[in-house]
Design an enzyme around this catalytic site. Structure first.
Site, short mmCIF file in Angstrom:
data_model
loop_
_atom_site.label_atom_id
_atom_site.label_comp_id
_atom_site.label_asym_id
_atom_site.label_seq_id
_atom_site.Cartn_x
_atom_site.Cartn_y
_atom_site.Cartn_z
N SER A 1 1.64 7.74 -2.53
CA SER A 1 0.74 7.69 -3.67
C SER A 1 0.37 9.05 -4.21
CB SER A 1 -0.54 6.93 -3.28
OG SER A 1 -1.24 7.63 -2.24
N LYS B 1 -5.77 15.94 -5.00
CA LYS B 1 -5.53 14.55 -5.35
C LYS B 1 -6.84 13.94 -5.84
CE LYS B 1 -3.50 10.32 -3.31
NZ LYS B 1 -2.89 9.77 -2.07
N SER C 1 2.06 8.76 2.25
CA SER C 1 1.75 9.16 0.88
C SER C 1 1.70 10.66 0.65
CB SER C 1 0.43 8.53 0.43
OG SER C 1 0.57 7.14 0.30
#
Length: 515
Positions: free
Chosen positions: A180, A105, A204
C-alpha cells in the site's frame, strides 16, 4: 612542495564545483543519497534551503505524471530548512539527517498537516499531534516535503485503491508502484524525496520497494513505535524506511528505532548503531533458501535473478543451503482472516460523529450508514465485511481462532530455521510490477503478497533490495532475519551493493520533466 600540490588540488576542486554549478550542478543533487548530501551540508557546500528548493522543483517537474503525493508542504519545508541552516551557521552540532528532505506515508499523524489515509472519510482530518516517528525525525532535523499517496487505509497492493488518484511507477507509467505504500516508494524512486517512511502490514513496504527499485525495510514488530500510525491491523502493522541504499536505510533506522512509552506494543530493547553493520563481508554467514518461496507462479526471470544472488553470496564466502518452511502454505489464508478481523474493529471508529466526513441524514443510524457507505472505498468495505464475518458468533472458532493457530505454526517454522541460519533469502514478489487493471480480481491481487505476508505473521524483520531489471521493471530480493537482527540484513544487503552493479536501477524521467 607537498603544500603547493595540496593547494593546487583544492583550487582545482573549487574550479570544478564552480563549473558544475554553472552547468546545472544543482539539478544533480537529487541523484545523491542522504549520506552524500549530509557530507555536503556539513561541509557547508550547499544549504538545506537550497537542497529543499531543489526537491520542490523536482516535485513540480514530475509530480503531474507520478502523483506520489497527496499533500506537498512547501512553505513548512522551506521554513524548516531555514531553521536548520541557521542552527548550522551558529555552530550547533547536527546529525546526519539534519536538513535532508523526506516524506511520510499519509497514515502517519502530522500536527497541522492533513492525514487522510487516502480515504474520503478522512479527507479533511488535521491531527493535533505528531506520530512518534515524525517527532523523532523532526528532532533529528528532517525536513518534511509532504504526505505520500497509498491504498486507502493501507488496504491494497498497487495504490490503485487510493480514494483520490493512483500513483504511477517511475520505471514504467503503465505499471503500478505496488502498495500500500506505493506513493512513498515512487517518491524515492522518482527522486521526489531523499527518503520516505511507509507502513508494512503484509508487505506494504517491501513489495512497492521491489516494484520501484529502492530499498525498503520492515523492522521487527515493536522496534519502531506505532503511536500516531492510523491502524489497519494492529498486530501486524510496522513502520519502516524507503531509501536509495543500505547506508541511508541504516541512518533512518537509527533515527526512528527505540522504545516508546506511548505505544504499549513498543519493545523495551536498546537499539544498536545500525551503521556498524555496513561491512563488506558475508564470510561464514549461513543463509537459508526457502524452497516454498520460489515455485509455481514465480516469473522464471525473477527466479534467475534470485539464483544469481545466491551464487554471488556463495562466491563472497556465505554458506547458502535450501531449507523448508512447511506451514507457509497457510500464511495467505491466515493473514487475510487476521488482518480483516483487526481492520473491522479498528475502522469502526469512523462513523461521522467525531471527525472526518459526515453525511447528513434524518437520524443517527442513517447518518452512520451513509457516511461509511460514501466514505469508504470498495476494498475497505470488502475487508470490513470479511473481518466482521470471521469474528461473528458461530464463525469465530472456525475462522479467526484457526488462523491464530496457523500463525503460531508459521512463527515456529521461522524460529526453528533461525536456530541454524543467520538469515533467509527469497524473492520479494513472484513477479515484477504488473500493469494497472491487471489484478482486478481481488484474489489475484492478494496472491501478489505471497512472499511477504509470512514475515508479518511472525513479527520478524525483512528487507527488500533491488537486484536487476526485467524489461525495465525492477526485481526485488528479500532478506528475512531473526527478531531484532536487522543488522545482519543490512550487512548482507550492503555486501551485495558493493559487489554487484544490479542494485541501483534508475528510472528515465527526462521525457516528463516540465520546463
Amino acid at each position: 612542495m607537498l603544500l603547493k600540490q595540496r593547494m593546487d588540488v583544492l583550487k582545482y576542486q573549487r574550479l570544478c564545483k564552480k563549473v558544475l554549478r554553472e552547468e546545472g550542478y544543482a539539478l544533480k543533487l537529487t541523484n545523491l543519497t542522504a549520506h552524500e548530501l549530509s557530507d555536503l551540508l556539513q561541509n557547508k557546500e550547499i544549504s538545506s534551503e537550497e537542497l529543499t528548493q531543489e526537491y520542490l522543483g523536482r516535485i513540480s517537474a514530475v509530480e503531474d505524471k507520478i502523483q506520489a503525493y497527496l499533500t506537498v508542504t512547501k512553505d513548512l519545508a522551506l521554513e524548516r530548512a531555514r531553521e536548520i541552516d541557521k542552527k548550522r551557521q551558529q555552530g550547533e552540532k547536527l546529525g546526519p539527517l539534519a536538513g535532508i528532505p523526506m516524506a511520510l506515508k499519509d497514515n502517519m499523524c502530522t500536527e497541522g498537516v492533513k492525514t487522510t489515509c487516502a480515504s474520503k472519510i478522512l479527507y479533511n482530518f488535521v491531527p493535533p499531534y505528531n506520530a512518534t516517528v515524525a517527532e523523532k525525525l523532526y528532532g533529528k532535523g528532517a525536513v518534511l516535503l509532504g504526505k505520500c499517496n497509498m491504498d486507502e487505509f493501507a488496504m491494497g497492493s498497487s495504490t490503485e485503491n487510493s480514494g483520490f488518484h493512483p500513483t504511477k511507477n517511475p520505471h514504467d507509467f503503465k505499471a503500478v508502484p505496488g502498495g500500500s505504500s506505493g506513493g512513498s516508494a515512487a517518491a524515492v524512486a522518482a527522486e521526489e524525496a531523499v527518503y520516505a517512511l511507509g507502513s508494512d502490514t503484509g508487505g506494504s513496504i517491501r513489495q512497492p520497494a521491489a516494484f520501484c527499485g529502492v530499498v525498503g525495510l520492515k523492522p521487527t514488530y515493536g522496534s519502531v513505535s506505532r503511536y500516531g500510525l492510523v491502524a489497519f491491523a494492529s498486530s501486524l502493522d510496522q513502520i519502516g524506511p524507503f531509501t536509495k541504499d543500505m547506508t541511508d536505510c541504516a541512518l533512518v533506522l537509527n533515527a526512528i528505532t527505540g522504545h516508546d512509552e506511548k505505544d504499549s506494543t513498543s519493545a523495551p530493547v536498546e537499539a544498536p548503531d545500525f551503521t556498524s553493520f555496513l561491512t563488506n563481508d558475508v564470510k561464514g554467514l549461513k543463509i537459508g533458501i526457502p524452497k516454498e518461496f520460489v515455485g509455481e507462479g514465480t516469473d522464471p526471470e525473477v527466479a534467475q535473478y534470485h539464483k544469481q544472488a545466491v551464487e554471488k553470496l556463495e562466491e563472497l564466502g556465505a554458506i547458502c543451503e535450501e531449507v523448508s518452511l512447511p506451514h507457509m502454505k497457510y500464511a495467505l489464508s491466515a493473514y487475510y482472516i487476521i488482518a480483516t478481523a483487526e481492520a473491522s474493529s479498528n475502522l469502526a471508529r469512523y462513523d461521522g460523529v467525531r471527525y472526518g466526513l459526515r453525511v447528513e441524514a434524518e437520524d443517527v443510524v442513517d447518518m452512520f450508514n451513509k457516511t461509511r457507505s460514501q466514505g469508504f472505498g470498495e476494498e475497505v468495505k470488502r475487508r470490513i465485511m470479511l473481518g466482521t464475518y470471521a469474528l461473528s458468533s458461530g464463525y469465530y472458532d472456525a475462522y479467526y481462532l484457526k488462523a491464530l493457530k496457523a500463525r503460531t505454526l508459521i512463527k515456529q517454522d521461522f524460529d526453528k530455521i533461525f536456530e541454524k541460519y543467520d538469515c533467509l533469502l527469497t524473492p520479494t514478489a513472484p513477479t515484477t510490477a504488473f500493469d494497472f487493471g491487471e489484478k482486478s480480481d481481488p484474489l489475484a491481487m492478494y496472491l501478489t503478497d505471497v512472499c511477504t505476508i509470512p514475515v508479518n505473521l511472525a513479527g520478524i524483520p525483512a528487507l527488500s533490495m533491488p537486484f536487476g531489471c526485467i524489461k525495465g521493471r525492477p526485481v526485488g530480493l528479500q532478506l528475512i532475519g531473526k527478531v531484532f537482527d536487522e543488522g545482519t540484513l543490512l550487512r548482507v544487503g550492503y555486501t551485495l551493493e558493493q559487489n554487484t552493479d544490479l542494485t541501483r536501477p534508475q528510472p528515465d524521467l527526462k521525457g516528463v520533466m516540465q520546463g
